[in-house]
Design an enzyme around this catalytic site. Sequence first.
Site, PDB file in Angstrom:
ATOM      1  N   ARG A 149       0.864  -1.196   0.000  1.00 47.52           N
ATOM      2  CA  ARG A 149       0.000   0.000   0.000  1.00 47.52           C
ATOM      3  C   ARG A 149       0.892   1.234   0.000  1.00 47.52           C
ATOM      4  O   ARG A 149       0.949   1.989   0.976  1.00 47.52           O
ATOM      5  CB  ARG A 149      -0.935   0.009   1.216  1.00 47.52           C
ATOM      6  CG  ARG A 149      -1.715  -1.261   1.476  1.00 47.52           C
ATOM      7  CD  ARG A 149      -2.540  -1.761   0.327  1.00 47.52           C
ATOM      8  NE  ARG A 149      -3.808  -1.097   0.069  1.00 47.52           N
ATOM      9  CZ  ARG A 149      -4.948  -1.367   0.677  1.00 47.52           C
ATOM     10  NH1 ARG A 149      -4.999  -2.242   1.627  1.00 47.52           N
ATOM     11  NH2 ARG A 149      -6.056  -0.759   0.324  1.00 47.52           N
ATOM     12  N   GLN A 155      -0.071   2.546  -6.038  1.00 45.59           N
ATOM     13  CA  GLN A 155      -1.509   2.857  -6.032  1.00 45.59           C
ATOM     14  C   GLN A 155      -2.228   2.420  -7.315  1.00 45.59           C
ATOM     15  O   GLN A 155      -3.349   1.942  -7.271  1.00 45.59           O
ATOM     16  CB  GLN A 155      -1.725   4.351  -5.814  1.00 45.59           C
ATOM     17  CG  GLN A 155      -2.072   4.645  -4.366  1.00 45.59           C
ATOM     18  CD  GLN A 155      -2.140   6.122  -4.074  1.00 45.59           C
ATOM     19  OE1 GLN A 155      -2.013   6.955  -4.956  1.00 45.59           O
ATOM     20  NE2 GLN A 155      -2.308   6.449  -2.814  1.00 45.59           N
ATOM     21  N   ASP A 165      -3.300  -1.221  -7.126  1.00 49.47           N
ATOM     22  CA  ASP A 165      -3.885  -1.637  -5.856  1.00 49.47           C
ATOM     23  C   ASP A 165      -5.317  -2.145  -6.048  1.00 49.47           C
ATOM     24  O   ASP A 165      -6.280  -1.383  -5.932  1.00 49.47           O
ATOM     25  CB  ASP A 165      -3.836  -0.429  -4.904  1.00 49.47           C
ATOM     26  CG  ASP A 165      -4.279  -0.772  -3.512  1.00 49.47           C
ATOM     27  OD1 ASP A 165      -4.729  -1.909  -3.289  1.00 49.47           O
ATOM     28  OD2 ASP A 165      -4.182   0.104  -2.641  1.00 49.47           O
ATOM     29  N   SER A 218      -7.867  -1.568  -3.126  1.00 52.63           N
ATOM     30  CA  SER A 218      -8.549  -0.270  -3.091  1.00 52.63           C
ATOM     31  C   SER A 218      -9.629  -0.195  -4.153  1.00 52.63           C
ATOM     32  O   SER A 218     -10.737   0.289  -3.886  1.00 52.63           O
ATOM     33  CB  SER A 218      -7.544   0.877  -3.318  1.00 52.63           C
ATOM     34  OG  SER A 218      -6.719   0.996  -2.198  1.00 52.63           O
ATOM     35  N   TYR A 259      -2.326  -0.354   8.378  1.00 52.61           N
ATOM     36  CA  TYR A 259      -3.443  -1.254   8.683  1.00 52.61           C
ATOM     37  C   TYR A 259      -3.760  -1.208  10.174  1.00 52.61           C
ATOM     38  O   TYR A 259      -2.919  -0.811  10.997  1.00 52.61           O
ATOM     39  CB  TYR A 259      -3.082  -2.692   8.307  1.00 52.61           C
ATOM     40  CG  TYR A 259      -3.123  -2.954   6.830  1.00 52.61           C
ATOM     41  CD1 TYR A 259      -4.341  -3.004   6.158  1.00 52.61           C
ATOM     42  CD2 TYR A 259      -1.956  -3.154   6.115  1.00 52.61           C
ATOM     43  CE1 TYR A 259      -4.387  -3.261   4.795  1.00 52.61           C
ATOM     44  CE2 TYR A 259      -1.993  -3.415   4.741  1.00 52.61           C
ATOM     45  CZ  TYR A 259      -3.221  -3.471   4.099  1.00 52.61           C
ATOM     46  OH  TYR A 259      -3.271  -3.717   2.753  1.00 52.61           O
TER      47      TYR A 259
HETATM   48  P1  NAD Z   1      -9.016  -2.912   5.605  1.00 55.40           P
HETATM   49  O1  NAD Z   1      -9.931  -3.408   4.533  1.00 55.40           O
HETATM   50  O2  NAD Z   1      -7.888  -3.757   6.020  1.00 55.40           O
HETATM   51  O3  NAD Z   1      -9.892  -2.581   6.907  1.00 55.40           O
HETATM   52  C1  NAD Z   1     -10.977  -1.679   6.822  1.00 55.40           C
HETATM   53  C2  NAD Z   1     -10.934  -0.706   7.968  1.00 55.40           C
HETATM   54  O4  NAD Z   1     -11.295  -1.367   9.179  1.00 55.40           O
HETATM   55  C3  NAD Z   1      -9.571  -0.059   8.227  1.00 55.40           C
HETATM   56  O5  NAD Z   1      -9.696   1.333   8.134  1.00 55.40           O
HETATM   57  C4  NAD Z   1      -9.244  -0.512   9.648  1.00 55.40           C
HETATM   58  O6  NAD Z   1      -8.527   0.471  10.385  1.00 55.40           O
HETATM   59  C5  NAD Z   1     -10.620  -0.731  10.224  1.00 55.40           C
HETATM   60  N1  NAD Z   1     -10.665  -1.551  11.453  1.00 55.40           N
HETATM   61  C6  NAD Z   1      -9.936  -2.648  11.769  1.00 55.40           C
HETATM   62  N2  NAD Z   1     -10.266  -3.094  13.011  1.00 55.40           N
HETATM   63  C7  NAD Z   1     -11.242  -2.276  13.477  1.00 55.40           C
HETATM   64  C8  NAD Z   1     -12.008  -2.211  14.667  1.00 55.40           C
HETATM   65  N3  NAD Z   1     -11.827  -3.082  15.668  1.00 55.40           N
HETATM   66  N4  NAD Z   1     -12.925  -1.245  14.783  1.00 55.40           N
HETATM   67  C9  NAD Z   1     -13.110  -0.343  13.795  1.00 55.40           C
HETATM   68  N5  NAD Z   1     -12.421  -0.327  12.648  1.00 55.40           N
HETATM   69  C10 NAD Z   1     -11.500  -1.287  12.486  1.00 55.40           C
HETATM   70  O7  NAD Z   1      -8.480  -1.455   5.237  1.00 55.40           O
HETATM   71  P2  NAD Z   1      -8.158  -0.776   3.843  1.00 55.40           P
HETATM   72  O8  NAD Z   1      -9.347  -0.088   3.317  1.00 55.40           O
HETATM   73  O9  NAD Z   1      -7.514  -1.790   2.992  1.00 55.40           O
HETATM   74  O10 NAD Z   1      -7.117   0.334   4.295  1.00 55.40           O
HETATM   75  C11 NAD Z   1      -6.077   0.014   5.198  1.00 55.40           C
HETATM   76  C12 NAD Z   1      -5.048   1.111   5.261  1.00 55.40           C
HETATM   77  O11 NAD Z   1      -4.311   1.196   4.042  1.00 55.40           O
HETATM   78  C13 NAD Z   1      -5.611   2.488   5.485  1.00 55.40           C
HETATM   79  O12 NAD Z   1      -4.721   3.165   6.342  1.00 55.40           O
HETATM   80  C14 NAD Z   1      -5.600   3.127   4.135  1.00 55.40           C
HETATM   81  O13 NAD Z   1      -5.541   4.538   4.196  1.00 55.40           O
HETATM   82  C15 NAD Z   1      -4.308   2.553   3.620  1.00 55.40           C
HETATM   83  N6  NAD Z   1      -4.256   2.562   2.148  1.00 55.40           N
HETATM   84  C16 NAD Z   1      -3.112   3.012   1.543  1.00 55.40           C
HETATM   85  C17 NAD Z   1      -3.032   3.003   0.171  1.00 55.40           C
HETATM   86  C18 NAD Z   1      -1.812   3.474  -0.533  1.00 55.40           C
HETATM   87  O14 NAD Z   1      -1.053   4.226   0.011  1.00 55.40           O
HETATM   88  N7  NAD Z   1      -1.576   2.984  -1.739  1.00 55.40           N
HETATM   89  C19 NAD Z   1      -4.100   2.532  -0.585  1.00 55.40           C
HETATM   90  C20 NAD Z   1      -5.233   2.093   0.079  1.00 55.40           C
HETATM   91  C21 NAD Z   1      -5.302   2.074   1.450  1.00 55.40           C
END
Ligand code: NAD
Length: 378
Positions: free
Chosen positions: A119, A124, A127, A130, A225
């Site tokens: 990530r 991006q 990804d 996403s 994460y």
């Molecule tokens: P994910 O699908 O792994 O999880 C979904 C969400 O659930 C996350 O925001 C996580 O913090 C939340 N979560 C986990 N346990 C929880 C709990 N007990 N209570 C409430 N919420 C909880 O997440 P994702 O959408 O894949 O994103 C994960 C991270 O990656 C984020 O920080 C996002 O900003 C980052 N990200 C970065 C990039 C990049 O830089 N290329 C792209 C996408 C996402």
Amino acid sequence: MTIGLLKEPEGEHRVALLPESVKSLISLEVNVWVESQAGNHAFVSDTDFEKSGAKISQREEVLKADLILGINPPTSTELETLKAEQVLVCVFQPLSNKVLVERFLKLGITSFSMDNVPRTTRAQAMDILSSMATVAGYKAVLMAASHSPRFFPMFMTAAGSIIPSKVLVLGAGVAGLQAIATARRLGAVVEAFDVRAAAEEEVKSLGAKFIKVEGAKDEATAGGYAVEQSEEYKAKQQALIQEHAKKSNIIICTAQIPGRKAPLLITKETVAEMVPGSVIIDLASSSGGNCELTQDNQTINSNGVSIIGNSNLPSTMPLDASKMYGKNMVNFLKLIIGEFGALNLNWDDDIVFNTCVTHQGSIQSERVKSILFPSNPV
Ligand code: NAD
């Protein structure tokens, strides 16, 4: 090099490449073989693929390609026919699929799992997590709206006023933020909760209220994460969520921790206190669900509350989901296709290295190695 595109199994309506992505690959001087009828559910015919320069083939032939592409991996029997020099690029959730990873190690094949793309900013454009979460977050809200007996927006009519629906979004990652944006566009009042402190600003910028539980563990080393929380925090969180859930008409569950069971956020006691007619959409259903009553791929009714467990909503929007998946795939393949369309595995490229799960009988990805084989590195 030849690239083989597989038709997905029954129930999966996406396809890993659309003709526009096939065209981009052919411009890199590779041959593309597409399994007959691979695009049927995404409204793409064999003729459309042929026009883009692909050769329509039978499955046995596609499985002989130098590089095999799909969303789901080939079947267990088909895997036996693969040769060590072949490359497989699909999505197989290596962190929760140790048996399959061990199988790939034994076969000696080079396997890339697209859900393992780091990530990072540079990655991006590749990804798929996403891209697919964007589709899932959007569709979850539409599905909730169509199951709900209430309007989402406020209405002031001659027949009286309608108050807007209250939507609670659990987990404000990519899917959660898209769900918030979609619910706001439909006029609902939205609240959201996440354990990551960074999510607060993003939630607020979309016009939703952030529910804060003090004392969350938010580890910088987890690559953005979420991490497993303490028992004390979990109890505090459940109590607060229960308070908000009771007043919500719609709950969209998206909270996940990679490679772990999804956190339990809505207990059956909470469901029992919800308003009849409310709808819960649980996108975390395949990893156990955020709601205690969720059943994967099923809709159940408890106390008048509909609970829909579906972790594969992207398959219900096969055209745009396949378009996004295909674009991500091509951007990734550009990293491993060298001059004159030859395979070029550059292990100094962090995206190639970390997306690769197995190569010549060893694990590449450090993340997979440390989680699946912590004491016995392969
Ligand atoms: P994910 O699908 O792994 O999880 C979904 C969400 O659930 C996350 O925001 C996580 O913090 C939340 N979560 C986990 N346990 C929880 C709990 N007990 N209570 C409430 N919420 C909880 O997440 P994702 O959408 O894949 O994103 C994960 C991270 O990656 C984020 O920080 C996002 O900003 C980052 N990200 C970065 C990039 C990049 O830089 N290329 C792209 C996408 C996402």
